[in-house]
Design a protein around this motif. Structure first.
Motif, short mmCIF file in Angstrom:
data_model
loop_
_atom_site.label_atom_id
_atom_site.label_comp_id
_atom_site.label_asym_id
_atom_site.label_seq_id
_atom_site.Cartn_x
_atom_site.Cartn_y
_atom_site.Cartn_z
N VAL A 61 -0.29 -44.35 9.04
CA VAL A 61 1.04 -44.87 9.51
C VAL A 61 1.18 -44.48 11.10
O VAL A 61 1.39 -43.24 11.14
N ASP A 62 0.98 -45.44 11.77
CA ASP A 62 0.91 -45.38 13.43
C ASP A 62 -0.49 -44.16 13.58
O ASP A 62 -1.38 -44.59 12.91
N ASP A 63 0.01 -43.11 14.09
CA ASP A 63 -1.15 -42.18 14.18
C ASP A 63 -0.95 -40.85 13.30
O ASP A 63 -1.75 -40.09 13.54
N GLN A 64 -0.21 -41.07 12.41
CA GLN A 64 0.06 -40.22 11.24
C GLN A 64 -0.91 -40.43 10.19
O GLN A 64 -0.79 -41.60 9.50
N MET A 65 -1.88 -39.53 9.79
CA MET A 65 -2.79 -39.62 8.65
C MET A 65 -2.38 -38.93 7.39
O MET A 65 -1.84 -38.02 7.46
N VAL A 66 -2.33 -39.92 6.01
CA VAL A 66 -2.21 -39.24 5.11
C VAL A 66 -3.33 -39.35 4.11
O VAL A 66 -3.90 -40.43 4.01
N ILE A 67 -3.73 -38.48 3.45
CA ILE A 67 -4.87 -38.18 2.56
C ILE A 67 -4.40 -38.35 1.32
O ILE A 67 -3.61 -37.57 0.78
#
Length: 82
Positions: A61-67
């Motif tokens: 989400v934009d530059d936020q990574m969610v694994i």
């Protein structure tokens, strides 16, 4: 709800959590780019380099990574009430 977020999901067709994430985005009118790493080796390598993960989903989400699929984190990043 913000539609200005750039959402990208690296996924495979038979991944339950990938499909749950896509359903969550669709239900909340969040547009997203879906990258099928099962058939795109270049993008699969890109995902591994960005995340250090070989498993899916990997969501940005934009530059936020969610694994993985974490509904609460995704909702928070997108400004969605759950």
């Amino acid at each position: 709800m913000s539609s200005s977020n750039k959402v990208t999901i690296y996924s495979t067709p038979n991944c339950t959590y990938c499909n749950m994430a896509k359903e969550f985005f669709t239900a909340n009118n969040v547009s997203f780019e879906s990258i099928d790493v099962a058939i795109d080796p270049v993008r699969r390598q890109e995902m591994i380099e960005k995340s250090g993960q070989m498993g899916v989903p990997v969501i940005f989400v934009d530059d936020q990574m969610v694994i993985g699929y974490n509904k609460q984190i995704l909702a928070n990043l997108l400004g969605i009430e759950v």
